[in-house]
Design a protein around this motif. Sequence first.
Motif, short mmCIF file in Angstrom:
data_model
loop_
_atom_site.label_atom_id
_atom_site.label_comp_id
_atom_site.label_asym_id
_atom_site.label_seq_id
_atom_site.Cartn_x
_atom_site.Cartn_y
_atom_site.Cartn_z
N VAL A 42 0.75 -1.10 -0.08
CA VAL A 42 0.01 -0.07 0.12
C VAL A 42 1.05 1.12 0.10
N TYR A 43 0.19 2.38 -0.52
CA TYR A 43 1.06 3.61 -0.54
C TYR A 43 0.52 4.68 0.75
N VAL A 44 1.29 5.18 1.28
CA VAL A 44 1.17 6.27 2.22
C VAL A 44 1.88 7.38 2.04
N ASP A 45 1.37 8.63 2.46
CA ASP A 45 2.13 9.91 2.12
C ASP A 45 3.56 9.91 3.05
N GLN A 46 4.46 10.63 2.39
CA GLN A 46 5.56 10.86 3.10
C GLN A 46 5.45 11.57 4.51
N GLU A 47 4.44 12.41 4.28
CA GLU A 47 4.30 13.31 5.50
C GLU A 47 3.89 12.30 6.74
N ASP A 48 3.21 11.61 6.26
CA ASP A 48 2.58 10.29 7.48
C ASP A 48 3.92 9.77 7.90
N ALA A 49 4.64 9.15 6.89
CA ALA A 49 5.85 8.04 7.13
C ALA A 49 6.96 8.88 7.91
N LEU A 50 6.97 10.17 7.91
CA LEU A 50 8.12 10.67 8.63
C LEU A 50 7.79 10.65 10.16
N THR A 51 6.63 10.28 10.37
CA THR A 51 6.24 10.53 11.88
C THR A 51 6.26 9.09 12.51
N PHE A 52 6.53 8.02 11.67
CA PHE A 52 6.62 6.63 12.23
C PHE A 52 7.71 6.32 12.80
N LYS A 53 7.50 5.34 13.93
CA LYS A 53 8.77 4.81 14.60
C LYS A 53 8.75 3.12 14.46
N GLU A 54 10.15 2.87 14.25
CA GLU A 54 9.96 1.12 14.18
C GLU A 54 9.39 0.78 15.51
N GLY A 55 8.58 -0.49 15.30
CA GLY A 55 7.78 -1.12 16.47
C GLY A 55 6.64 -0.36 16.75
N GLU A 56 6.00 0.65 15.83
CA GLU A 56 4.86 1.41 16.47
C GLU A 56 3.89 0.54 15.83
N GLU A 57 2.63 0.60 16.37
CA GLU A 57 1.55 0.08 15.74
C GLU A 57 0.54 1.24 15.34
N ILE A 58 0.01 1.30 14.10
CA ILE A 58 -0.74 2.18 13.59
C ILE A 58 -1.86 1.52 13.07
N THR A 59 -3.01 2.41 12.68
CA THR A 59 -4.24 1.84 12.16
C THR A 59 -4.45 2.24 10.85
N LEU A 60 -4.55 1.31 9.91
CA LEU A 60 -5.02 1.66 8.51
C LEU A 60 -6.31 1.72 8.35
N MET A 61 -6.69 3.01 8.14
CA MET A 61 -8.20 3.32 8.42
C MET A 61 -8.88 2.55 7.14
N ASP A 62 -10.10 1.91 7.93
CA ASP A 62 -11.22 1.05 7.06
C ASP A 62 -10.56 -0.15 6.77
N TRP A 63 -9.51 -0.66 7.70
CA TRP A 63 -8.80 -1.95 7.38
C TRP A 63 -8.64 -2.59 8.78
N GLY A 64 -7.69 -2.20 9.54
CA GLY A 64 -7.17 -2.69 10.50
C GLY A 64 -5.89 -2.12 11.02
N ASN A 65 -5.19 -2.73 11.94
CA ASN A 65 -4.05 -2.15 12.68
C ASN A 65 -2.77 -2.91 11.86
N ALA A 66 -1.54 -2.26 11.82
CA ALA A 66 -0.46 -2.83 11.59
C ALA A 66 0.68 -2.49 12.25
N ILE A 67 1.66 -3.48 12.48
CA ILE A 67 2.87 -3.00 13.49
C ILE A 67 4.21 -2.81 12.48
N LEU A 68 4.88 -1.61 12.57
CA LEU A 68 5.77 -1.36 11.73
C LEU A 68 7.18 -1.78 12.22
N LYS A 69 7.84 -2.57 11.21
CA LYS A 69 8.95 -3.41 11.45
C LYS A 69 10.14 -2.80 11.19
N THR A 70 10.39 -2.39 10.03
CA THR A 70 11.53 -1.72 9.60
C THR A 70 10.98 -0.50 8.74
N ILE A 71 11.83 0.75 8.86
CA ILE A 71 11.73 1.67 8.39
C ILE A 71 12.87 2.04 7.32
#
Length: 581
Positions: A425-454
């Motif tokens: 899936v694609y996400v905005d660079q603006e959002d990706a810059l706020t992510f941290k490895e190991g963080e759990e986020i919500t993909l709207m209208d789908w569910g959660n995902a855990i970020l492993k490697t950035i």
Amino acid sequence: MAEEIKVDTPPVETAPSPSPAPESAPTAAAPVKPKKVKGPKPAKSGGAAPKGKDGGPNYNINLQNAEDGKVVTRFPPEPSGYLHIGHAKAALLNQYFAQAYHGKLIIRFDDTNPSKENVEFQDSILEDLELLGIKGDIITYSSDYFQLMYDYCIQMIKEGKAYADDTPVEQMRYERTEGIASGRRERTVEENLKWFQEMADGTEEGLKNCIRAKISITSPNKTLRDPVIYRCNLTPHHRTGATWKIYPTYDFCCPIVDSHEGVTHALRTIEYRDRNAQYEWVLKALKLRKVYIWDFSRINFIKTLLSKRKLQWFVDQGLVSGWDDPRFPTVRGVRRRGMTIEGLRNFILGQGPSKNIMNFDWSLIWATNKKVIDPVAPRHTAVVKENVVKITIEGGPAVPYKEQKPKHKKNPAVGVKQVIYASEVYVDQEDALTFKEGEEITLMDWGNAILKTIHKEGETVTGIDAVLNLEGDFRKTEKKITWLAATEEATPIDLVDFDYLITKDKLADTDDVKDFVNPNTVFHTPGFGDLNVRDMKVGDIIQFERKGYYRLDTAYANGQPAVFFTIPDGKVVQKYGAKKA
């Protein structure tokens, strides 16, 4: 010529002719012979206006000597440009009072200046009025009364109330300012009639003259210092052709036609207040039926031009795409930007017929518009193309699939859309810059995902590895992210934002518009939209979630991006069309 609110239209109806004139009125036949229409008699008693037919606002204003069932108002646009929101206010207020008193509304084209007017502007005005829900009970043209006004001018000359003057323009302006009588002021009636005929014939000597009302030279109200009431113009008229070579000024034409058409109340913007005395003088001098005047304030917006002459300059210079440019305050311009007719009407009628002059911020009108579009605008998804980030999702579907989802969670009537689910899936660079490895986020209208490697190159995120976690609790995640399946069905789009055309809040009369042109007013953001964009039609208003409201201006076709114009949402920090920081 003065601009009181003017437009032009083709002969949609047979224009009615003036009601019977007083016994002293001229009786010469006019070159255009419309049907006669009886105007109401002046009302004898006032009364509070009831609500309009549409159940709209009640301003609780008592029009002077207004009688229910007999009030007649008129909207007199000049067909020298497209209808803008200042004109829309005048048209809506005239309609409001006509309906509130169960009376009539006349749409009259003030077509007395052939140098500026044409059928294109006339037609566009009628079309825009119809879009605004404004339909006159009668459509007329000032040109229907050229012969009548010509004869009234002769009457004034014979009664010593007008004279021909060939004083050069600059000298005449100086003399009026200083209260100096023209050297031609005491011409005899015979001389004045002779020169008026020369003007009517368009002779070389006639072209040097104009006709001035003989009112005053030293009046403190300078509009009464012998104003011009007739001038020559050899440009063929778009309705009467070359029949006439002389034309009445607006200030001479308006009271005559108002009185003859049965207008009871003339609504005029506050800038005309000094000229009201001139209006009343003409009625009295010609012994015409009285028309009551109601002043209201003009609608003004910061960093916005409402002068048709200045707007025409932007068109002529190629600085805009035309009169429907989304940066223009024309009805067509703001509609192309995403203003709804309901939003525009609600804002204007909400301001009412106040006499207080105010300069509005555009955020106010766009906030009104948001209340209209938010409950019904379909929700869709878009990502910015520049440095778009692809997330590879472990546990995602091996093969992309589609599901139907509501376009508007709070309004099922809006319908459904297709959503593609995929392992990339694609996400905005603006959002990706706020992510941290190991963080759990919500993909709207789908569910959660855990970020492993950035993955990064410098400060730019180039990719992300994640694991789908549909059992995760979305209520516990900090970030709810919009996303788009990275498939071939991601549709190219162009998100277009705008800024003001000028850099100064309010131009002074002495300002040259060329000195205040904003050099950068259009901003493009390429992106991708969901596959539903391919089925959208020009004019559709949607919301790209977490980005804002948009109107589709150019549909997607043959791989060419769909072009969306941003619709301001009325936030105080947002300028009209200004690119968000």
